[in-house]
Motif scaffolding. Structure first.
Motif, mmCIF file in Angstrom:
data_model
loop_
_atom_site.group_PDB
_atom_site.id
_atom_site.type_symbol
_atom_site.label_atom_id
_atom_site.label_comp_id
_atom_site.label_asym_id
_atom_site.label_seq_id
_atom_site.Cartn_x
_atom_site.Cartn_y
_atom_site.Cartn_z
ATOM 1 N N ALA A 58 3.987 12.130 3.401
ATOM 2 C CA ALA A 58 5.415 12.054 3.714
ATOM 3 C C ALA A 58 5.832 10.594 3.846
ATOM 4 O O ALA A 58 5.052 9.757 4.300
ATOM 5 N N PRO A 59 7.054 10.262 3.435
ATOM 6 C CA PRO A 59 7.535 8.883 3.590
ATOM 7 C C PRO A 59 7.508 8.461 5.056
ATOM 8 O O PRO A 59 7.743 9.266 5.953
ATOM 9 N N ARG A 60 7.235 7.198 5.265
ATOM 10 C CA ARG A 60 7.140 6.651 6.617
ATOM 11 C C ARG A 60 8.117 5.481 6.737
ATOM 12 O O ARG A 60 8.309 4.717 5.790
ATOM 13 N N TRP A 61 8.722 5.338 7.918
ATOM 14 C CA TRP A 61 9.656 4.249 8.173
ATOM 15 C C TRP A 61 9.334 3.598 9.514
ATOM 16 O O TRP A 61 8.867 4.264 10.440
ATOM 17 N N SER A 91 -0.106 -1.592 9.646
ATOM 18 C CA SER A 91 -1.426 -1.013 9.396
ATOM 19 C C SER A 91 -1.361 0.467 9.036
ATOM 20 O O SER A 91 -2.324 1.024 8.509
ATOM 21 N N GLU A 92 -0.232 1.122 9.298
ATOM 22 C CA GLU A 92 -0.083 2.547 9.014
ATOM 23 C C GLU A 92 0.347 2.826 7.571
ATOM 24 O O GLU A 92 0.402 3.978 7.154
ATOM 25 N N PHE A 93 0.652 1.769 6.807
ATOM 26 C CA PHE A 93 1.173 1.959 5.453
ATOM 27 C C PHE A 93 0.100 1.682 4.407
ATOM 28 O O PHE A 93 -0.567 0.649 4.442
ATOM 29 N N LYS A 94 -0.038 2.616 3.476
ATOM 30 C CA LYS A 94 -0.938 2.430 2.341
ATOM 31 C C LYS A 94 -0.222 1.692 1.211
ATOM 32 O O LYS A 94 -0.794 0.831 0.539
ATOM 33 N N THR A 192 18.224 -14.025 14.330
ATOM 34 C CA THR A 192 17.765 -12.640 14.398
ATOM 35 C C THR A 192 17.400 -12.130 13.011
ATOM 36 O O THR A 192 18.187 -12.261 12.066
ATOM 37 N N ILE A 193 16.212 -11.549 12.912
ATOM 38 C CA ILE A 193 15.736 -10.980 11.645
ATOM 39 C C ILE A 193 15.356 -9.521 11.887
ATOM 40 O O ILE A 193 14.563 -9.222 12.788
ATOM 41 N N VAL A 194 15.927 -8.619 11.090
ATOM 42 C CA VAL A 194 15.576 -7.198 11.151
ATOM 43 C C VAL A 194 14.568 -6.911 10.042
ATOM 44 O O VAL A 194 14.817 -7.222 8.876
ATOM 45 N N ILE A 195 13.436 -6.326 10.419
ATOM 46 C CA ILE A 195 12.370 -6.019 9.462
ATOM 47 C C ILE A 195 12.253 -4.506 9.342
ATOM 48 O O ILE A 195 12.020 -3.815 10.339
ATOM 49 N N THR A 196 12.416 -3.993 8.134
ATOM 50 C CA THR A 196 12.314 -2.558 7.882
ATOM 51 C C THR A 196 11.134 -2.299 6.954
ATOM 52 O O THR A 196 11.045 -2.891 5.876
ATOM 53 N N LEU A 197 10.232 -1.431 7.392
ATOM 54 C CA LEU A 197 9.074 -1.043 6.592
ATOM 55 C C LEU A 197 9.284 0.376 6.085
ATOM 56 O O LEU A 197 9.693 1.263 6.843
ATOM 57 N N SER A 198 9.000 0.597 4.808
ATOM 58 C CA SER A 198 9.112 1.939 4.243
ATOM 59 C C SER A 198 7.991 2.147 3.239
ATOM 60 O O SER A 198 7.541 1.204 2.591
ATOM 61 N N GLY A 199 7.528 3.385 3.142
ATOM 62 C CA GLY A 199 6.460 3.686 2.197
ATOM 63 C C GLY A 199 5.662 4.892 2.639
ATOM 64 O O GLY A 199 6.150 5.778 3.330
ATOM 65 N N ILE A 200 4.393 4.904 2.251
ATOM 66 C CA ILE A 200 3.509 6.014 2.597
ATOM 67 C C ILE A 200 2.200 5.467 3.159
ATOM 68 O O ILE A 200 1.903 4.288 3.021
#
Length: 200
Positions: A58-61, A91-94, A192-200
């Motif tokens: 499932a996609p992860r954010w 570390s949770e993203f492949k 201010t920097i907003v960091i968004t991680l998305s993936g699997i």
């Protein structure tokens, strides 16, 4: 003897009516050309069977906000600050993407040399020469000083966002690449920097 293999049968052709727009003064009945049809040959799909439910990740954010303390004017490597903020999530993203967005119009983000500090100095020299400041500069927007409008121009030159691939729980950057925060004001404020991680 084994029977010869046969090609998969094709599904029956499907006729798709193609209705053309009618001209002014024509009757409600579609014109003769409107009875034209497009014949689509729908071949049997040769794709692999759909994956069983639950077999696709499932996609992860994840999202974090980093506040960088005021920096002197110039280019600063902030890779370690970004990594400190996202390490546990990363570390949770492949496989995925990391998007960095800066909340300001007088600073910028870019990727560049992470080894020789002369590159940072030379980049600031270039920016200062290509975007003039002082009484002879043509800028009208000088509400906050002579560096006001030049800072906005430099911000647009480098931009306020970065996208970096994620591979096996790490930012997949080149060996000599670092994340830079470029401060374009003489008297800076926290950034201010907003960091968004998305993936699997």
């Amino acid at each position: 003897m084994h029977a010869a293999a046969t090609a998969p049968a094709l599904a029956p052709p499907v006729l798709l009516p193609l209705f053309l727009p009618t001209g002014a003064g024509s009757s409600a009945r579609p014109r003769r050309a409107a009875r034209a049809a497009v014949r689509c040959e729908l071949a049997a799909s040769s794709a692999a069977p759909a994956a069983a439910p639950g077999s696709v990740a499932a996609p992860r954010w994840a999202q974090r906000t980093v506040i960088i303390p005021p920096q002197r004017r110039g280019c600063h490597i902030i890779t370690h600050k970004i990594m400190h903020a996202i390490r546990s999530d990363l570390s949770e993203f492949k496989c995925g993407l990391a998007h960095l967005f800066l909340h300001h119009t007088s600073a910028s983000l870019t990727l560049n040399e992470n080894y020789d500090p002369d590159v940072q100095t030379d980049t600031e020299t270039f920016l200062s020469r290509i975007v003039p400041e002082g009484p002879s500069a043509p800028w009208r927007h000088t509400i906050e000083g002579s560096d006001d409008m030049p800072a906005h121009i430099k911000s647009s030159m480098f931009g306020c966002a970065l996208t970096i691939p994620i591979t096996d729980g790490r930012l997949n950057m080149g060996t000599w690449q670092g994340i830079w925060l470029c401060e374009h004001r003489d008297y800076a404020t926290p950034r201010t920097i907003v960091i968004t991680l998305s993936g699997i």
